[in-house]
Design an enzyme around this catalytic site. Structure first.
Site, PDB file in Angstrom:
ATOM      1  N   ASP A 106       0.323  -1.715  -0.336  1.00  0.00           N
ATOM      2  CA  ASP A 106      -0.328   0.177  -0.371  1.00  0.00           C
ATOM      3  C   ASP A 106       0.967   1.177  -0.142  1.00  0.00           C
ATOM      4  O   ASP A 106       0.211   2.116   0.240  1.00  0.00           O
ATOM      5  CB  ASP A 106      -0.917   0.082   1.174  1.00  0.00           C
ATOM      6  CG  ASP A 106      -0.062   0.478   2.113  1.00  0.00           C
ATOM      7  OD1 ASP A 106       1.057  -0.470   2.799  1.00  0.00           O
ATOM      8  OD2 ASP A 106      -1.313   0.077   3.475  1.00  0.00           O
ATOM      9  N   LYS A 157       4.880   1.417  16.137  1.00  0.00           N
ATOM     10  CA  LYS A 157       3.592   2.880  16.652  1.00  0.00           C
ATOM     11  C   LYS A 157       3.634   2.910  17.421  1.00  0.00           C
ATOM     12  O   LYS A 157       2.764   2.586  18.441  1.00  0.00           O
ATOM     13  CB  LYS A 157       2.463   1.602  16.331  1.00  0.00           C
ATOM     14  CG  LYS A 157       1.495   0.826  15.443  1.00  0.00           C
ATOM     15  CD  LYS A 157       1.381   1.342  14.609  1.00  0.00           C
ATOM     16  CE  LYS A 157       0.487   1.617  13.077  1.00  0.00           C
ATOM     17  NZ  LYS A 157       1.011   0.267  11.619  1.00  0.00           N
TER      18      LYS A 157
HETATM   19  N1  GDD Z   1      -0.379 -11.363   3.074  1.00  0.00           N
HETATM   20  C1  GDD Z   1      -0.785 -10.444   3.895  1.00  0.00           C
HETATM   21  N2  GDD Z   1      -0.778 -11.123   5.351  1.00  0.00           N
HETATM   22  N3  GDD Z   1      -0.307  -9.085   3.840  1.00  0.00           N
HETATM   23  C2  GDD Z   1      -0.421  -8.058   4.982  1.00  0.00           C
HETATM   24  C3  GDD Z   1      -0.897  -9.179   6.408  1.00  0.00           C
HETATM   25  C4  GDD Z   1      -1.292 -10.810   6.632  1.00  0.00           C
HETATM   26  O1  GDD Z   1      -1.545 -11.564   7.329  1.00  0.00           O
HETATM   27  N4  GDD Z   1      -0.885  -8.385   7.213  1.00  0.00           N
HETATM   28  C5  GDD Z   1      -0.687  -7.257   7.001  1.00  0.00           C
HETATM   29  N5  GDD Z   1      -0.718  -7.434   5.413  1.00  0.00           N
HETATM   30  C6  GDD Z   1       0.559  -5.895   3.701  1.00  0.00           C
HETATM   31  C7  GDD Z   1      -0.852  -5.147   3.475  1.00  0.00           C
HETATM   32  O2  GDD Z   1      -1.717  -5.838   3.494  1.00  0.00           O
HETATM   33  C8  GDD Z   1       0.153  -3.742   3.544  1.00  0.00           C
HETATM   34  O3  GDD Z   1       0.112  -4.132   2.396  1.00  0.00           O
HETATM   35  C9  GDD Z   1       1.104  -4.144   4.775  1.00  0.00           C
HETATM   36  O4  GDD Z   1       1.365  -5.428   4.752  1.00  0.00           O
HETATM   37  C10 GDD Z   1       1.496  -3.309   5.450  1.00  0.00           C
HETATM   38  O5  GDD Z   1       0.409  -3.423   6.530  1.00  0.00           O
HETATM   39  P1  GDD Z   1      -1.201  -2.074   7.425  1.00  0.00           P
HETATM   40  O6  GDD Z   1      -2.045  -2.349   7.669  1.00  0.00           O
HETATM   41  O7  GDD Z   1      -0.721  -1.587   6.135  1.00  0.00           O
HETATM   42  O8  GDD Z   1       0.532  -1.516   7.918  1.00  0.00           O
HETATM   43  P2  GDD Z   1       0.344  -0.312   8.555  1.00  0.00           P
HETATM   44  O9  GDD Z   1       0.540   0.639   7.420  1.00  0.00           O
HETATM   45  O10 GDD Z   1      -0.286  -0.403  10.233  1.00  0.00           O
HETATM   46  O11 GDD Z   1       2.271  -0.268   8.764  1.00  0.00           O
HETATM   47  C11 GDD Z   1       3.303  -0.627   8.137  1.00  0.00           C
HETATM   48  O12 GDD Z   1       3.535   0.148   6.874  1.00  0.00           O
HETATM   49  C12 GDD Z   1       4.243   0.882   7.702  1.00  0.00           C
HETATM   50  C13 GDD Z   1       4.667   1.904   6.761  1.00  0.00           C
HETATM   51  O13 GDD Z   1       3.347   2.655   5.857  1.00  0.00           O
HETATM   52  C14 GDD Z   1       4.427  -1.268   9.240  1.00  0.00           C
HETATM   53  O14 GDD Z   1       5.518  -1.533   8.326  1.00  0.00           O
HETATM   54  C15 GDD Z   1       4.969   0.627   9.556  1.00  0.00           C
HETATM   55  O15 GDD Z   1       6.348  -0.638  10.853  1.00  0.00           O
HETATM   56  C16 GDD Z   1       5.290   1.043   8.474  1.00  0.00           C
HETATM   57  O16 GDD Z   1       5.823   2.501   8.967  1.00  0.00           O
HETATM   58 MG    MG Z   2      -0.247   0.577   5.775  1.00  0.00          MG
END
Ligand code: GDD
Ligand code: MG
Length: 346
Positions: A106, A157
């Site tokens: 994303d 976070k």
């Molecule tokens: N296949 C799979 N399975 N993908 C997953 C899963 C899972 O169980 N959980 C999350 N993802 C994918 C999501 O689709 C997304 O593309 C990505 O992993 C990150 O998950 P988010 O839920 O969007 O996390 P976030 O935005 O709160 O935090 C993450 O991204 C930040 C940057 O945007 C973390 O990696 C943070 O450390 C980082 O700063």
């Molecule tokens: Mg995200």
């Protein structure tokens, strides 16, 4: 080199847009989101890409297939139930036999991946994490580094009192295959809460690469709108908005012309009626904009219909939504098939 895109999250914060459409394929300026990531990887010469999916996987696989059409080789690793970010990486192990670039599915960016890989090699790193500066790290993973670029601390976070710097995890990694050995098979496991702390505890050469290019996590309606706005306004260098000329609407000599500014990107199948005004907006396929309606700073997903003289600003209008005539909508995110009666004000 191989790549993995983590695209299995439910996209809860981007609801209602992700109820019927998984986040990795919500359109950004009329292209499915993952198009931009696949294109970046391709530009860096990486053609073997695994998509790690869990939520509505078929809707994603139907769009990208085996990648052949785009000169790519796409594999799919589907989890029966979400295994978390690192669990998803482990689940794709059979496709990850070489050094791999891993992407959160994303992140909209124009980063030069080849530069990150070169840095990874120069440092002889086992793991490289890309960092980007943000104003408020609380929604992200905070990363502290040493002066030589080694990662000192990773804190997902952080609470306000825990924020010690402005560099966060951009969700892009380069990982050597032995990193997979830190992750148990078929178990929920997280990069952020488990794997990265384990790499630090084991003194793995874990380095940071701080990027300076465009970066945005599209995961909330506000940021989704921002991503579309940035792309049509040319703020994401090296990606152009997909602008095709509109099929002709109405006949010449019609009383009021339509006004569409040069920034707007409108799918050619839309029907825009006389006197309508469209400014700084994106319209997906088969939208209908009736007479004298005004649309400003909006994204209309495919099949949305905007009634006569309605005024829509700063909003996302879901697929096949219907907005009644003379309505005034500002700052709304409407799910697919929403219906607003005539004269609604929101
Ligand atoms: N296949 C799979 N399975 N993908 C997953 C899963 C899972 O169980 N959980 C999350 N993802 C994918 C999501 O689709 C997304 O593309 C990505 O992993 C990150 O998950 P988010 O839920 O969007 O996390 P976030 O935005 O709160 O935090 C993450 O991204 C930040 C940057 O945007 C973390 O990696 C943070 O450390 C980082 O700063
Ligand atoms: Mg995200």
């Amino acid at each position: 080199m191989q790549a993995l895109i983590l695209a299995g999250g439910e996209g809860t914060r981007l609801r209602p847009l992700t109820i019927y459409t998984p986040k990795p394929v919500v359109p950004i300026v009329n292209r499915p989101f993952l198009y931009y990531q696949l294109e970046l990887l391709k530009r860096a010469g990486i053609k073997e890409i695994t998509l790690s999916l869990s939520y509505q996987p078929n809707k994603i696989a139907d769009i990208f297939g085996d990648g052949d059409e785009n000169g790519l080789k796409i594999h799919y690793a589907v989890e029966a139930s979400p295994l978390g970010t690192a669990g998803a990486y482990k689940n794709a192990q059979e496709h990850l036999t070489q050094t791999a670039v891993v992407f959160n599915g994303d992140i909209l960016t124009n980063i030069n991946i080849a530069d990150v890989i070169a840095h990874h090699r120069e440092k002889n790193a086992a793991a490289t994490i890309v960092l980007t500066p943000v104003e408020n790290p609380s929604a992200y993973g905070l990363v502290e580094t040493e002066s030589d670029g080694r990662v000192r601390r990773f804190l997902e976070k952080p609470k306000p009192e825990e924020i010690t710097c402005n560099t966060i995890n951009a969700g892009i990694y380069v990982l050597e295959p032995h990193i997979l050995n830190y992750i148990p098979a078929n178990e929920k496991f997280s990069f952020e809460y488990q794997l990265f702390p384990a790499l630090l505890a084991n003194n793995e050469p874990f380095f940071a690469y701080t990027m300076s290019e465009y970066w945005l996590d599209i995961g909330t309606p506000q940021r989704y709108l921002q991503a579309n706005d940035d792309l049509i306004n040319g703020r994401i260098k090296s990606f152009d908005a997909d602008r095709k000329p509109l099929n002709s609407n109405g006949s010449p000599g019609e009383s009021e012309p339509v006004k569409i500014d040069a920034r707007s990107a409108i799918d050619p199948t839309c029907s825009i009626k006389p006197g309508a005004e469209i400014t700084n907006s994106v319209l997906g396929a088969n939208c209908v904009v009736e007479e004298r309606a005004k649309i400003e700073n909006c994204v209309l997903l495919s099949g949305a219909r905007i009634g006569k003289a309605a005024e829509i600003r700063n909003s996302i209008i879901g697929k096949s939504a219907i907005i009644g005539r003379n309505s005034k909508v500002d700052g709304a995110t409407l799910g697919d098939k929403s219906s607003l009666t005539d004269y609604t004000i929101i």
